[in-house]
Design a protein around this motif. Structure first.
Motif, short mmCIF file in Angstrom:
data_model
loop_
_atom_site.label_atom_id
_atom_site.label_comp_id
_atom_site.label_asym_id
_atom_site.label_seq_id
_atom_site.Cartn_x
_atom_site.Cartn_y
_atom_site.Cartn_z
N PRO A 65 0.85 -1.29 0.13
CA PRO A 65 -0.10 0.16 -0.08
C PRO A 65 0.69 1.38 0.01
O PRO A 65 0.09 2.50 0.00
N THR A 66 1.88 1.10 0.19
CA THR A 66 3.21 2.36 0.45
C THR A 66 3.15 3.16 -0.96
O THR A 66 2.82 2.58 -2.09
N ASN A 67 3.46 4.49 -0.91
CA ASN A 67 3.68 5.37 -2.09
C ASN A 67 4.78 6.08 -1.90
O ASN A 67 5.08 6.80 -1.11
N PRO A 68 5.89 5.55 -2.80
CA PRO A 68 5.92 4.63 -3.77
C PRO A 68 5.87 3.26 -3.05
O PRO A 68 6.31 3.17 -1.74
N LYS A 69 5.53 2.16 -3.82
CA LYS A 69 5.58 0.79 -3.30
C LYS A 69 6.88 0.49 -2.77
O LYS A 69 7.99 1.05 -3.20
N SER A 70 6.94 -0.35 -1.70
CA SER A 70 8.18 -0.79 -1.04
C SER A 70 8.71 -2.03 -1.53
O SER A 70 9.85 -2.53 -1.27
N LEU A 71 7.92 -2.61 -2.31
CA LEU A 71 8.46 -3.65 -3.31
C LEU A 71 8.33 -3.60 -4.79
O LEU A 71 6.87 -3.06 -5.13
N LEU A 72 9.05 -3.52 -5.47
CA LEU A 72 8.79 -3.38 -6.86
C LEU A 72 9.51 -4.85 -7.50
O LEU A 72 10.39 -5.29 -7.38
N MET A 73 8.83 -5.04 -8.86
CA MET A 73 9.34 -5.88 -9.68
C MET A 73 10.69 -5.72 -10.61
O MET A 73 10.52 -4.53 -11.30
N PHE A 74 11.55 -6.25 -10.78
CA PHE A 74 12.90 -5.99 -11.60
C PHE A 74 13.15 -7.23 -12.20
O PHE A 74 12.77 -8.24 -11.61
N ASP A 75 13.77 -6.97 -13.33
CA ASP A 75 14.45 -8.09 -14.13
C ASP A 75 15.11 -9.03 -13.03
O ASP A 75 15.94 -8.70 -12.14
N GLU A 76 15.05 -10.45 -13.37
CA GLU A 76 15.93 -11.31 -12.50
C GLU A 76 17.39 -11.26 -12.32
O GLU A 76 17.77 -11.16 -11.45
N ASN A 77 17.85 -10.70 -13.36
CA ASN A 77 19.41 -10.43 -13.40
C ASN A 77 19.91 -8.81 -12.96
O ASN A 77 21.11 -8.68 -12.81
N GLU A 78 18.84 -8.22 -12.50
CA GLU A 78 19.10 -6.74 -12.16
C GLU A 78 19.79 -7.02 -10.47
O GLU A 78 19.16 -7.72 -9.78
#
Length: 129
Positions: free
Chosen positions: A99-112
């Protein structure tokens, strides 16, 4: 042995070598899991994106922990401490419930690399009036 499609909708399968009720009273590290449970056999090798956790935005609401289908959200001392990448499949449920702004979890490329992902974190969005 039943196949997956022979179980009733909403069935709960306990992956423990011991009594399930007793096992639930123990910490995850102290439980004895069956050989074929997702705790013992990793399925993370097919993940293409991974959730990255930003401690600076996290309010420790634990929505991600509650909704994660793989128990891959790590918490200790009432604080979210990261993601268990050995068991995370990269489904993104944790990100969608944050629910946070910005989110505290974001999706990134596996190799990032996580440190590089944190440098790309978006800024807080202003509320629309």
């Amino acid at each position: 042995m039943k196949g997956w499609n022979e179980f009733e909708i909403g069935s709960v399968l306990f992956p423990f070598n011991e009594d399930g009720v007793q096992a639930q009273g123990k910490m995850r590290e102290e439980r004895s899991y069956t050989e074929n449970s997702s705790r013992s056999a990793s399925v993370a090798h097919w993940r293409v994106q991974k959730p990255v956790h930003n401690h600076d935005h996290c309010i420790n609401c634990f929505f991600c922990w509650v909704y994660c289908p793989d128990s891959s959200i790590l918490a200790k001392d009432d604080q979210m401490s990261g993601v268990d990448y050995v068991h995370c499949k990269g489904c993104g449920v944790c990100v969608s419930v944050c629910p946070t702004n910005p989110k505290s979890l974001l999706m990134f490329d596996e190799n990032e690399v996580n440190e590089e992902a944190l440098k790309q974190w978006p800024q807080k969005e202003e509320k629309q009036k």
